[in-house]
Design a protein around this motif. Structure first.
Motif, mmCIF file in Angstrom:
data_model
loop_
_atom_site.group_PDB
_atom_site.id
_atom_site.type_symbol
_atom_site.label_atom_id
_atom_site.label_comp_id
_atom_site.label_asym_id
_atom_site.label_seq_id
_atom_site.Cartn_x
_atom_site.Cartn_y
_atom_site.Cartn_z
ATOM 1 N N GLY A 115 21.201 -24.396 50.071
ATOM 2 C CA GLY A 115 22.543 -23.825 50.083
ATOM 3 C C GLY A 115 23.498 -24.602 50.972
ATOM 4 O O GLY A 115 24.636 -24.908 50.579
ATOM 5 N N VAL A 116 23.046 -24.943 52.157
ATOM 6 C CA VAL A 116 23.883 -25.690 53.086
ATOM 7 C C VAL A 116 24.145 -27.100 52.563
ATOM 8 O O VAL A 116 25.248 -27.637 52.707
ATOM 9 C CB VAL A 116 23.230 -25.750 54.483
ATOM 10 C CG1 VAL A 116 24.025 -26.656 55.419
ATOM 11 C CG2 VAL A 116 23.134 -24.347 55.077
ATOM 12 N N ALA A 117 23.146 -27.697 51.924
ATOM 13 C CA ALA A 117 23.308 -29.047 51.366
ATOM 14 C C ALA A 117 24.397 -29.067 50.299
ATOM 15 O O ALA A 117 25.215 -29.994 50.247
ATOM 16 C CB ALA A 117 21.987 -29.539 50.782
ATOM 17 N N PHE A 118 24.430 -28.059 49.431
ATOM 18 C CA PHE A 118 25.454 -27.987 48.389
ATOM 19 C C PHE A 118 26.841 -27.840 48.995
ATOM 20 O O PHE A 118 27.806 -28.493 48.570
ATOM 21 C CB PHE A 118 25.169 -26.820 47.446
ATOM 22 C CG PHE A 118 26.130 -26.724 46.303
ATOM 23 C CD1 PHE A 118 25.978 -27.526 45.181
ATOM 24 C CD2 PHE A 118 27.190 -25.828 46.343
ATOM 25 C CE1 PHE A 118 26.874 -27.449 44.119
ATOM 26 C CE2 PHE A 118 28.093 -25.739 45.286
ATOM 27 C CZ PHE A 118 27.936 -26.551 44.169
ATOM 28 N N ALA A 119 26.957 -26.994 50.019
ATOM 29 C CA ALA A 119 28.248 -26.789 50.682
ATOM 30 C C ALA A 119 28.714 -28.066 51.371
ATOM 31 O O ALA A 119 29.897 -28.442 51.291
ATOM 32 C CB ALA A 119 28.134 -25.645 51.689
ATOM 33 N N LEU A 120 27.805 -28.754 52.045
ATOM 34 C CA LEU A 120 28.163 -29.996 52.727
ATOM 35 C C LEU A 120 28.571 -31.073 51.731
ATOM 36 O O LEU A 120 29.514 -31.837 51.979
ATOM 37 C CB LEU A 120 26.986 -30.490 53.578
ATOM 38 C CG LEU A 120 27.218 -31.810 54.319
ATOM 39 C CD1 LEU A 120 28.380 -31.686 55.302
ATOM 40 C CD2 LEU A 120 25.947 -32.250 55.052
#
Length: 217
Positions: A115-120
């Motif tokens: 999830g964090v990877a997609f947002a970043l």
């Protein structure tokens, strides 16, 4: 002195590839640090910090901004890992021992990582528009770069806690890194990731067979 930090400051050529001092020294130290952590040697944290400083400068120059921020994180977690590995736990009075995390924690951490990877990735795809002074050009492969970055964040933190599953993250990151850095033309770094991929498998086997291994629980 400033010339040393430039990727255009060439130390030598390898099969026609110009090798900068910063790339060569950072690569050698990175390999050494990885071997040291596979062997659970405390020196790995110091060597890793020096390597991260060199790579942080390198990645800024080739516009892999997520990787640049990753190195800053590595420095911070390396300081923590250095302390955590050497400081006895309050409840047991013993230093950390290798173990898997509980299954539900492994799943939770993996979901947060994605999830964090997609947002970043979304942020990095527009960072040149949001902060043009610091990032004058568009990021290369923002989502893939972000994925390997966040997976590396997770792996580094798990490694500081001596969690065995950290090596699975490194195996994926190193496999993707081989292709990404080759495409970006940083061929010696791509070769580094081939070696790191083998070292990650080796490190997993070392930790799995280590005398301190506690097994699943």
């Amino acid at each position: 002195m400033l010339d040393f930090w430039s990727i255009n400051n060439i130390a030598f050529e390898v099969i026609g590839y110009p090798m900068s001092y910063i790339e060569f020294i950072g690569t050698i130290l990175y390999l050494w640090a990885t071997w040291l952590v596979a062997k659970q040697k405390m020196l790995n944290w110091f060597v890793g910090i020096v390597s991260s400083v060199l790579y942080m400068v390198l990645f800024f120059q080739i516009r892999l901004y997520s990787d640049m921020l990753e190195q800053l994180y590595f420095i911070i977690v390396s300081v923590y890992g250095w302390w955590r590995w050497s400081t006895p736990l309050k409840d047991t009075g013993k230093v950390l021992r290798i173990k898997y995390s509980e299954r539900h924690k492994i799943i939770f951490v993996a979901a947060i990582t994605l999830g964090v990877a997609f947002a970043l990735g979304g942020l990095m795809s527009r960072v040149h528009l949001l902060v043009p002074v610091l990032f004058p050009e568009k990021a290369s492969f923002p989502f893939l770069d972000a994925l390997t970055t966040i997976m590396s964040f997770t792996a580094m933190w798990l490694m500081a806690l001596k969690r065995l599953e950290s090596w699975f993250y490194w195996i994926v990151v190193d496999g993707v890194g081989v292709w990404l850095y080759y495409v970006k033309g940083v061929k010696f770094v791509a070769l580094l990731y081939v070696i790191l991929l083998f070292l990650a498998v080796y490190g997993f086997r070392c930790w799995l067979r280590g005398g301190e291994y506690e097994g699943k629980h």
